[in-house]
Write a protein that holds these residues in place. Structure first.
Motif, PDB file in Angstrom:
ATOM      1  N   UNK A 100       0.862  -1.193   0.000  1.00  0.00           N
ATOM      2  CA  UNK A 100       0.000   0.000   0.000  1.00  0.00           C
ATOM      3  C   UNK A 100       0.896   1.240   0.000  1.00  0.00           C
ATOM      4  N   UNK A 101       0.373   2.357  -0.460  1.00  0.00           N
ATOM      5  CA  UNK A 101       1.179   3.579  -0.518  1.00  0.00           C
ATOM      6  C   UNK A 101       0.811   4.584   0.566  1.00  0.00           C
ATOM      7  N   UNK A 102      -0.310   4.342   1.256  1.00  0.00           N
ATOM      8  CA  UNK A 102      -0.758   5.274   2.293  1.00  0.00           C
ATOM      9  C   UNK A 102      -1.466   4.470   3.383  1.00  0.00           C
ATOM     10  N   UNK A 103      -1.410   4.962   4.607  1.00  0.00           N
ATOM     11  CA  UNK A 103      -2.021   4.217   5.710  1.00  0.00           C
ATOM     12  C   UNK A 103      -3.543   4.211   5.642  1.00  0.00           C
ATOM     13  N   UNK A 104      -4.129   4.972   4.712  1.00  0.00           N
ATOM     14  CA  UNK A 104      -5.570   4.930   4.493  1.00  0.00           C
ATOM     15  C   UNK A 104      -5.960   3.921   3.413  1.00  0.00           C
ATOM     16  N   UNK A 105      -4.980   3.308   2.747  1.00  0.00           N
ATOM     17  CA  UNK A 105      -5.278   2.350   1.682  1.00  0.00           C
ATOM     18  C   UNK A 105      -5.969   1.113   2.245  1.00  0.00           C
ATOM     19  N   UNK A 106      -6.951   0.596   1.483  1.00  0.00           N
ATOM     20  CA  UNK A 106      -7.633  -0.616   1.922  1.00  0.00           C
ATOM     21  C   UNK A 106      -6.955  -1.847   1.343  1.00  0.00           C
ATOM     22  N   UNK A 107      -7.542  -3.024   1.590  1.00  0.00           N
ATOM     23  CA  UNK A 107      -6.907  -4.282   1.211  1.00  0.00           C
ATOM     24  C   UNK A 107      -6.798  -4.477  -0.297  1.00  0.00           C
ATOM     25  N   UNK A 108      -7.571  -3.746  -1.081  1.00  0.00           N
ATOM     26  CA  UNK A 108      -7.477  -3.882  -2.533  1.00  0.00           C
ATOM     27  C   UNK A 108      -6.224  -3.213  -3.086  1.00  0.00           C
ATOM     28  N   UNK A 109      -5.570  -2.401  -2.283  1.00  0.00           N
ATOM     29  CA  UNK A 109      -4.409  -1.647  -2.751  1.00  0.00           C
ATOM     30  C   UNK A 109      -3.092  -2.236  -2.271  1.00  0.00           C
ATOM     31  N   UNK A 110      -3.154  -3.413  -1.692  1.00  0.00           N
ATOM     32  CA  UNK A 110      -1.957  -4.119  -1.259  1.00  0.00           C
ATOM     33  C   UNK A 110      -2.164  -5.609  -1.367  1.00  0.00           C
ATOM     34  N   UNK A 111      -1.117  -6.355  -1.077  1.00  0.00           N
ATOM     35  CA  UNK A 111      -1.186  -7.806  -1.159  1.00  0.00           C
ATOM     36  C   UNK A 111      -1.344  -8.458   0.190  1.00  0.00           C
ATOM     37  N   UNK A 112      -0.457  -9.426   0.483  1.00  0.00           N
ATOM     38  CA  UNK A 112      -0.491 -10.144   1.748  1.00  0.00           C
ATOM     39  C   UNK A 112       0.919 -10.249   2.306  1.00  0.00           C
ATOM     40  N   UNK A 113       0.993 -10.657   3.559  1.00  0.00           N
ATOM     41  CA  UNK A 113       2.279 -10.877   4.219  1.00  0.00           C
ATOM     42  C   UNK A 113       2.147 -12.067   5.157  1.00  0.00           C
ATOM     43  N   UNK A 114       3.156 -12.934   5.170  1.00  0.00           N
ATOM     44  CA  UNK A 114       3.222 -14.011   6.158  1.00  0.00           C
ATOM     45  C   UNK A 114       4.657 -14.096   6.644  1.00  0.00           C
ATOM     46  N   UNK A 115       4.811 -14.350   7.943  1.00  0.00           N
ATOM     47  CA  UNK A 115       6.129 -14.284   8.559  1.00  0.00           C
ATOM     48  C   UNK A 115       6.555 -15.600   9.203  1.00  0.00           C
ATOM     49  N   UNK A 116       5.843 -16.680   8.884  1.00  0.00           N
ATOM     50  CA  UNK A 116       6.191 -17.973   9.447  1.00  0.00           C
ATOM     51  C   UNK A 116       5.614 -18.219  10.823  1.00  0.00           C
ATOM     52  N   UNK A 117       4.831 -17.278  11.343  1.00  0.00           N
ATOM     53  CA  UNK A 117       4.256 -17.417  12.679  1.00  0.00           C
ATOM     54  C   UNK A 117       2.952 -18.196  12.679  1.00  0.00           C
ATOM     55  N   UNK A 118       2.465 -18.565  11.487  1.00  0.00           N
ATOM     56  CA  UNK A 118       1.190 -19.254  11.382  1.00  0.00           C
ATOM     57  C   UNK A 118       0.030 -18.339  11.089  1.00  0.00           C
ATOM     58  N   UNK A 119       0.317 -17.078  10.812  1.00  0.00           N
ATOM     59  CA  UNK A 119      -0.733 -16.111  10.494  1.00  0.00           C
ATOM     60  C   UNK A 119      -0.515 -15.534   9.095  1.00  0.00           C
TER      61      UNK A 119
END
Length: 334
Positions: A100-119
Motif C-alpha cells: 500500500x502507498x498510504x495508511x488509508x489504503x484498503x486491502x485492494x491496494x496491497x497484497x499479503x504478508x506471512x512471517x512464518x508465525x502461522x498467520x
C-alpha cells in the motif's frame, strides 16, 4: 487480544477458503478422474509412478513447446526429462499489487504478508501501522505527518532492499519490485523427469521447488527472518508471489491463482509439478477439507494420481516439506 490485533490475525485456513483463483474461467480446464475413496488412499508411493503431463500447462505460460531430453537426476540416475521453458510471468492473471502507498489504503491496494508465525495478514494501510505493535517500537514504515508508506518504488531501491544485507537507507520499508525492471519476466528452464524416481529417503527442498501450470516458479520458504531483521516487509501479492532481481516473479505460497486444473472427483486442484516430477496439488479438496494422511514431505498416494504432494497453507511459509523423488534441475536464462 484487542480488536485491532484480531482484525489482522487472519487465520490461514479461513483465507484459503475465501480467496478465489486469480485467473479467469477461460484459463481453466477439467481432468476426468475416477472417484477415489478414503480406503483407496495411503501415504505410501504407488507402484505406478505417474509423472508430469505436458498438456496440463497453459500454452501462454511457455516460451516454447515442451520437449524431452537426456538428463541426470540428483541421485545420479540418467533418464529422460521434460524440458520446460517458462516466460516467468503468470499467463492467467496480473502481477500485484504489493505494498500500500498510504495508511488509508484498503486491502485492494496491497497484497499479503506471512512471517512464518502461522498467520496470514492482509497488507493494507492499517497493517503498516500495526507492524509497530506486532514487531516492536523500532518499526516505522510510514511518514507520521503525511501517512505515506515508505515503499521501494524504483529499481535502485528495490535492489538495495532485496539483497541479504539491506542498505540501511531502505530499512523500515515495504519492499516491492516491478517486473518491467527485468524485461517483463525472467525466462527459466526446468528439467523434470518424465517418470519420477522414488528415493529411499526424502531430500531437503531446494531454493526453487518446481513450476506452476501458469508458468511461475514455485519457490521454497521465503527468508522471512532475514527480511524482518532489516525492519522490512517483502510484500507478496494476493497470489502469494513477489519479484526479486535474480529470478523475477515467483510464488512462496499457494493462494489459488495457479489452480487451473479442476479434479472432477472432488480432489484438490493441481497447481504444478515439483522438480522430482510429482504433482503438487492445493491443500484443500472441493469441500474445504485437508488430507491428514500426508507424509513428512506432504505427500501421499491414490489410485488415480499415484504419489503426489499437497501444498501447505500460506501461513506456514512453504509448499512441500521435502522431495520424495530424485530431482531434475532449473536454470535461469542468461
Amino acid at each position: 487480544m484487542n480488536k485491532k490485533e484480531t482484525r489482522y490475525l487472519l487465520g490461514a485456513a479461513l483465507l484459503i477458503l475465501t480467496l478465489v483463483a486469480c485467473g479467469g474461467s477461460d484459463s481453466s480446464s477439467t481432468v476426468d478422474t475416477d472417484t477415489t475413496s478414503a480406503s483407496d488412499t495411503d501415504n505410501t508411493q504407488s507402484d505406478t509412478q505417474l509423472g508430469l503431463d505436458p498438456d496440463n500447462f497453459l500454452t501462454d505460460a511457455l516460451a516454447q513447446d515442451i520437449s524431452t531430453t537426456s538428463c541426470t537426476l540428483s541421485d545420479g540416475t540418467e533418464t529422460q526429462c521434460y524440458e520446460i521453458v517458462i516466460n516467468g510471468v503468470p499467463s492467467n492473471n496480473e502481477i500485484g499489487p504489493f505494498c500500500p502507498t498510504h495508511i488509508d489504503d484498503d486491502e485492494t491496494q496491497g497484497g499479503v504478508w506471512f512471517d512464518g508465525s502461522g498467520e496470514l495478514y492482509q497488507l493494507d494501510g492499517e497493517f503498516i501501522v500495526y507492524t509497530k505493535t506486532l514487531y516492536g517500537d523500532d518499526w516505522q514504515l510510514y511518514d507520521e505527518t503525511t501517512g505515506e508508506v515508505y515503499v521501494t518504488d524504483t529499481q535502485v531501491a528495490c535492489e538495495a532492499a532485496a539483497r541479504p544485507d539491506v542498505d540501511p537507507e531502505y530499512q523500515n520499508h515495504c519492499v516491492q519490485c516491478d517486473i518491467e525492471y527485468y524485461n517483463g519476466g525472467v525466462q527459466q528452464t526446468f528439467l523434470i523427469p518424465v517418470t519420477p524416481v522414488a528415493l529411499s529417503n526424502p531430500e531437503q527442498v531446494s531454493a526453487d521447488i518446481g513450476v506452476a501450470l501458469n508458468g511461475v516458479v514455485i519457490a521454497g520458504p521465503a527468508p522471512v527472518s532475514d527480511i524482518l531483521a532489516a525492519n522490512t516487509i517483502a510484500a507478496f501479492d494476493d497470489c502469494g508471489g513477489h519479484i526479486n532481481p535474480v529470478e523475477g516473479y515467483h510464488y512462496h505460497a499457494a493462494l489459488g491463482c495457479s489452480d487451473v486444473i479442476t479434479s472432477v472427483d472432488g480432489h484438490a486442484n493441481l497447481i504444478g509439478y515439483a522438480l522430482d516430477g510429482y504433482g503438487i496439488y492445493a491443500m484443500l479438496n472441493s469441500t474445504g477439507e485437508e488430507d491428514y494422511d500426508l507424509d513428512e514431505c506432504r505427500g501421499h498416494s491414490d489410485d488415480t494420481r499415484g504419489y503426489h504432494y499437497h501444498a501447505a497453507s500460506a501461513a506456514e511459509n512453504m509448499f512441500i516439506g521435502c522431495y520424495s523423488g530424485a530431482q531434475g534441475s532449473i536454470e535461469v536464462a542468461q
